[in-house]
Design an enzyme around this catalytic site. Sequence first.
Site, PDB file in Angstrom:
ATOM      1  N   GLY A  22       0.817  -1.203   0.000  1.00 33.18           N
ATOM      2  CA  GLY A  22       0.000   0.000   0.000  1.00 33.18           C
ATOM      3  C   GLY A  22       0.850   1.252   0.000  1.00 33.18           C
ATOM      4  O   GLY A  22       1.999   1.245  -0.452  1.00 33.18           O
ATOM      5  N   SER A  23       0.296   2.314   0.535  1.00 32.42           N
ATOM      6  CA  SER A  23       0.929   3.624   0.456  1.00 32.42           C
ATOM      7  C   SER A  23       2.078   3.762   1.447  1.00 32.42           C
ATOM      8  O   SER A  23       2.137   3.055   2.462  1.00 32.42           O
ATOM      9  CB  SER A  23      -0.102   4.722   0.728  1.00 32.42           C
ATOM     10  OG  SER A  23      -0.483   4.715   2.098  1.00 32.42           O
ATOM     11  N   GLY A  59       2.313   2.490   5.358  1.00 27.33           N
ATOM     12  CA  GLY A  59       3.423   1.601   5.655  1.00 27.33           C
ATOM     13  C   GLY A  59       4.268   2.109   6.802  1.00 27.33           C
ATOM     14  O   GLY A  59       4.704   1.332   7.673  1.00 27.33           O
ATOM     15  N   GLU A  61       5.738  -3.629   0.711  1.00 22.61           N
ATOM     16  CA  GLU A  61       5.741  -3.274  -0.721  1.00 22.61           C
ATOM     17  C   GLU A  61       4.931  -1.995  -0.835  1.00 22.61           C
ATOM     18  O   GLU A  61       3.705  -2.001  -0.726  1.00 22.61           O
ATOM     19  CB  GLU A  61       5.145  -4.414  -1.555  1.00 22.61           C
ATOM     20  CG  GLU A  61       5.486  -4.319  -3.030  1.00 22.61           C
ATOM     21  CD  GLU A  61       4.408  -3.609  -3.837  1.00 22.61           C
ATOM     22  OE1 GLU A  61       4.610  -2.396  -4.134  1.00 22.61           O
ATOM     23  OE2 GLU A  61       3.400  -4.231  -4.159  1.00 22.61           O
ATOM     24  N   CYS A  94       1.173   0.132  -8.680  1.00 24.21           N
ATOM     25  CA  CYS A  94       2.336   0.678  -7.979  1.00 24.21           C
ATOM     26  C   CYS A  94       3.571   0.704  -8.872  1.00 24.21           C
ATOM     27  O   CYS A  94       4.451   1.553  -8.704  1.00 24.21           O
ATOM     28  CB  CYS A  94       2.612  -0.107  -6.709  1.00 24.21           C
ATOM     29  SG  CYS A  94       2.834  -1.872  -6.965  1.00 24.21           S
TER      30      CYS A  94
END
Length: 483
Positions: free
Chosen positions: A233-234, A238, A255, A289
């Site tokens: 995610g963002s 994170g 990630e 992403c």
Amino acid sequence: MNDFANDGLARNFLAGSWAEGDSGAVVSIEDPGLEEHLVDCAQAGEDSLSRAVDAARVSFDRGDLADMNPHARGQLMQRIALEIRAIADEGANLLCRESGKSLSAAHDEFEEAAQYFEYYGGMADKIEGKSIPLGPDYADYTEFEPFGVSAQIVPWNFPVSIAARSLAPSMAAGNSTIIKSPELDPVALAMLGLALERADVPAGSVSILNGIGADLGARLVASSEVDQIVFTGSVPTGQAILRAAADTVTPALMELGGKSAAVVFEDANLDTVISSLQNGIFYNAGQVCSAMARVLVHRSIYEDAVERAAALANGLSIGHGLDDPDHTPVVSALQLSRVEELASTARHDGVRVASGGARLDRRGYFMAPTILADVDPASRVAQEEIFGPVACFTPFDTEAEAVALANGTEFGLVAGIFTRDLARSHRVARKLRAGQVFVNEWFAGGISTPFGGVGKSGFGREKGLEALFNYVRTKNIAISLKG
């Protein structure tokens, strides 16, 4: 046992059964292509999470997966793959409608999920340690053991395939797993529970819960009963998860975002570049992403590349995902506003808008396929992850300048090179700050190729053999034979 869905309510897969939300709470799911309500999904809260964590711990301590014969564990995962394919038509229809993506992309996602279980199912009996020579008086060897309870938080852009990407190696290694699904599009992922149920996955070894990230996700990663955290995610989310993980000293796999650059040299095949651009930035409305977000082009072919990119963008078919067009809506009104705001900022800063640049005047959350030219590498639009169908073009003159531009953000997820010069492709690939480099085809690679970033794109690797060892820890056993 309640079914996955009836009476217009999708339920959570909680420790082998189907559960409604805490106190009957629900999350309303919208069709972003029509801007209308689609279905309600049960909203898990503290009680549901407590039950899932307790069940996961009991299942792990009982050895439901960890003590299962590794070959049998692999066969179980092969059955899951078959069951995923059995629900793929219904699941893809739901995923298309709740996420906005095209129907073919939704089908691809279920197929990819099945392939993850096949791939890691084939590795379940191949997680092997090694013998270490210490001389005649010792026997020394290593074993790989599962962490225990793996907490996995899944993003909304590819919920089914990303969940499978982490769940499959986690199961292959013998962990129990709790998946927190994205609140924007949790329904098709909840359907994955049907495949698990029909494949006879041990009750408690996997739960799939839908809830609000700031509540359910935060509670999950802060739990002292969680032995591993996996997050996609963002960057801000994170970072918050890593702060929580620090308190419990829980290992984490991250990630995060990207602002990936393609470097197009003067000898590149522009047909190949444009084909990659369509997949790289317009697939799933750019909500990827590892999107081809920045395109750095040698000045000698720059204007030709911009013109051809604009023609591509202007020629894409646009519509609801069920019609399977080239270009689909973004996932929500909030996401559309963010993408449009960044494009508008660039326009006011003097960036040349070669195509698009604003939302489309139609029903649904549609951003026009956008090509921005002459983008300042230091500008917001070049530095921030847009997560939408916006490609930023910038010219360069030398190889060294191209490498510096490509490496000129805080991210380092993927990068790309387009050239016919094999030596240059190797040379530049080594200099690019990225976890994966594509040469002459954006998104080259697949399930068997490791994926992950550096810098603010995160750490650890998903996919491939390397990812499996993120889900185990090494134990060394040293035995003295000296009597």
